[in-house]
Scaffold this motif. Structure first.
Motif, PDB file in Angstrom:
ATOM      1  N   GLN A  50       0.882   9.033  10.596  1.00  0.00           N
ATOM      2  CA  GLN A  50       1.639   9.659  11.495  1.00  0.00           C
ATOM      3  C   GLN A  50       2.420   8.759  12.066  1.00  0.00           C
ATOM      4  OE1 GLN A  50       2.936  12.970  11.605  1.00  0.00           O
ATOM      5  NE2 GLN A  50       1.653  13.515   9.896  1.00  0.00           N
ATOM      6  N   ARG A  51       1.822   7.463  12.762  1.00  0.00           N
ATOM      7  CA  ARG A  51       2.254   6.708  13.362  1.00  0.00           C
ATOM      8  C   ARG A  51       3.754   5.983  12.855  1.00  0.00           C
ATOM      9  NH1 ARG A  51       1.224   1.210  13.826  1.00  0.00           N
ATOM     10  NH2 ARG A  51      -0.747   1.441  12.742  1.00  0.00           N
ATOM     11  N   ILE A  52       3.471   5.721  11.435  1.00  0.00           N
ATOM     12  CA  ILE A  52       4.437   4.855  10.629  1.00  0.00           C
ATOM     13  C   ILE A  52       5.414   5.782  10.228  1.00  0.00           C
ATOM     14  CG2 ILE A  52       4.653   3.506   8.501  1.00  0.00           C
ATOM     15  CD1 ILE A  52       1.803   2.526   8.897  1.00  0.00           C
ATOM     16  N   LEU A  53       5.094   7.028  10.246  1.00  0.00           N
ATOM     17  CA  LEU A  53       6.058   8.232   9.779  1.00  0.00           C
ATOM     18  C   LEU A  53       7.153   8.142  11.074  1.00  0.00           C
ATOM     19  CD1 LEU A  53       7.058   9.921   7.876  1.00  0.00           C
ATOM     20  CD2 LEU A  53       5.660  11.912   8.893  1.00  0.00           C
ATOM     21  N   LYS A  54       6.682   8.135  12.211  1.00  0.00           N
ATOM     22  CA  LYS A  54       7.512   8.157  13.423  1.00  0.00           C
ATOM     23  C   LYS A  54       8.151   7.106  13.619  1.00  0.00           C
ATOM     24  CE  LYS A  54       4.723  11.703  15.665  1.00  0.00           C
ATOM     25  NZ  LYS A  54       3.451  11.924  16.644  1.00  0.00           N
ATOM     26  N   TYR A  99       0.887  -1.095   0.011  1.00  0.00           N
ATOM     27  CA  TYR A  99      -0.098  -0.001   0.139  1.00  0.00           C
ATOM     28  C   TYR A  99       0.868   1.199  -0.051  1.00  0.00           C
ATOM     29  CZ  TYR A  99      -4.085  -2.852   0.862  1.00  0.00           C
ATOM     30  OH  TYR A  99      -5.067  -3.633   1.101  1.00  0.00           O
ATOM     31  N   THR A 100       0.386   2.194  -0.593  1.00  0.00           N
ATOM     32  CA  THR A 100       1.006   3.428  -0.623  1.00  0.00           C
ATOM     33  C   THR A 100      -0.032   4.460   0.145  1.00  0.00           C
ATOM     34  OG1 THR A 100       2.210   3.427  -2.612  1.00  0.00           O
ATOM     35  CG2 THR A 100       1.979   5.731  -1.752  1.00  0.00           C
ATOM     36  N   ILE A 101       0.308   5.002   1.303  1.00  0.00           N
ATOM     37  CA  ILE A 101      -0.267   5.890   2.234  1.00  0.00           C
ATOM     38  C   ILE A 101      -0.131   7.360   2.323  1.00  0.00           C
ATOM     39  CG2 ILE A 101      -1.329   3.557   3.527  1.00  0.00           C
ATOM     40  CD1 ILE A 101       0.657   4.805   5.879  1.00  0.00           C
ATOM     41  N   ASP A 102      -0.847   8.179   2.303  1.00  0.00           N
ATOM     42  CA  ASP A 102      -0.643   9.578   2.369  1.00  0.00           C
ATOM     43  C   ASP A 102      -1.144  10.392   3.537  1.00  0.00           C
ATOM     44  OD1 ASP A 102      -3.425   9.647   2.058  1.00  0.00           O
ATOM     45  OD2 ASP A 102      -3.284  10.599   0.162  1.00  0.00           O
ATOM     46  N   ARG A 103      -1.011  11.391   3.900  1.00  0.00           N
ATOM     47  CA  ARG A 103      -1.518  12.068   5.125  1.00  0.00           C
ATOM     48  C   ARG A 103      -3.050  11.756   5.359  1.00  0.00           C
ATOM     49  NH1 ARG A 103       2.254  15.704   7.220  1.00  0.00           N
ATOM     50  NH2 ARG A 103       3.820  16.101   5.698  1.00  0.00           N
ATOM     51  N   LYS A 110       9.028   0.825  11.690  1.00  0.00           N
ATOM     52  CA  LYS A 110       8.967  -0.590  11.857  1.00  0.00           C
ATOM     53  C   LYS A 110       7.538  -0.956  12.396  1.00  0.00           C
ATOM     54  CE  LYS A 110      13.713  -1.605  12.836  1.00  0.00           C
ATOM     55  NZ  LYS A 110      14.718  -1.866  13.877  1.00  0.00           N
ATOM     56  N   ALA A 111       6.853   0.094  12.591  1.00  0.00           N
ATOM     57  CA  ALA A 111       5.385  -0.063  13.066  1.00  0.00           C
ATOM     58  C   ALA A 111       4.742  -1.038  11.942  1.00  0.00           C
ATOM     59  CB  ALA A 111       4.706   1.200  13.589  1.00  0.00           C
ATOM     60  N   ARG A 112       3.701  -1.733  12.281  1.00  0.00           N
ATOM     61  CA  ARG A 112       2.921  -2.491  11.767  1.00  0.00           C
ATOM     62  C   ARG A 112       1.515  -1.768  11.125  1.00  0.00           C
ATOM     63  NH1 ARG A 112       6.000  -6.832  10.596  1.00  0.00           N
ATOM     64  NH2 ARG A 112       6.893  -7.678  12.894  1.00  0.00           N
ATOM     65  N   TYR A 113       1.320  -2.033   9.885  1.00  0.00           N
ATOM     66  CA  TYR A 113       0.155  -1.245   9.209  1.00  0.00           C
ATOM     67  C   TYR A 113      -0.806  -2.305   8.893  1.00  0.00           C
ATOM     68  CZ  TYR A 113      -2.573   1.098   5.566  1.00  0.00           C
ATOM     69  OH  TYR A 113      -3.500   1.430   4.872  1.00  0.00           O
ATOM     70  N   VAL A 114      -2.211  -1.919   9.274  1.00  0.00           N
ATOM     71  CA  VAL A 114      -3.449  -2.783   9.188  1.00  0.00           C
ATOM     72  C   VAL A 114      -4.139  -2.006   7.749  1.00  0.00           C
ATOM     73  CG1 VAL A 114      -5.304  -3.958   9.839  1.00  0.00           C
ATOM     74  CG2 VAL A 114      -2.948  -3.896  11.302  1.00  0.00           C
ATOM     75  N   CYS A 115      -4.384  -2.494   6.806  1.00  0.00           N
ATOM     76  CA  CYS A 115      -5.276  -2.032   5.779  1.00  0.00           C
ATOM     77  C   CYS A 115      -6.621  -1.824   6.387  1.00  0.00           C
ATOM     78  CB  CYS A 115      -5.178  -2.577   4.682  1.00  0.00           C
ATOM     79  SG  CYS A 115      -5.910  -4.246   4.526  1.00  0.00           S
ATOM     80  N   LYS A 116      -7.654  -0.910   5.672  1.00  0.00           N
ATOM     81  CA  LYS A 116      -8.907  -0.716   5.980  1.00  0.00           C
ATOM     82  C   LYS A 116      -9.668  -1.913   5.872  1.00  0.00           C
ATOM     83  CE  LYS A 116      -8.626   3.906   4.991  1.00  0.00           C
ATOM     84  NZ  LYS A 116      -8.993   5.114   4.158  1.00  0.00           N
TER      85      LYS A 116
END
Length: 65
Positions: free
Chosen positions: A23-27, A13-17, A30-36
């Protein structure tokens, strides 16, 4: 724009603001992303398993969403 992978379905996925997790992944890269899609699926499964609906827990919470 950040490129990330969903923790559950492993799709890219490519995510934007506008994404709530941006913000969580930007900071923390290594944080995990969960798609909608996976997020909604997990919520539905939890609701059917427990029999609880978030709207029934706190009647004022739905006005804050």
């Amino acid at each position: 724009m950040l490129k990330t992978i969903c923790f559950f379905c492993k799709k890219n996925y490519t995510i934007d603001r506008s994404d709530t997790q941006y913000q969580r992944i930007l900071k923390n890269p290594k944080a995990r992303y969960v798609c909608k899609s996976c997020n909604q699926s997990m919520q539905r499964e939890a609701q059917t398993t427990t029999g609880l609906n978030p709207d029934h827990i706190d009647k004022y919470d739905k006005y804050l969403r």
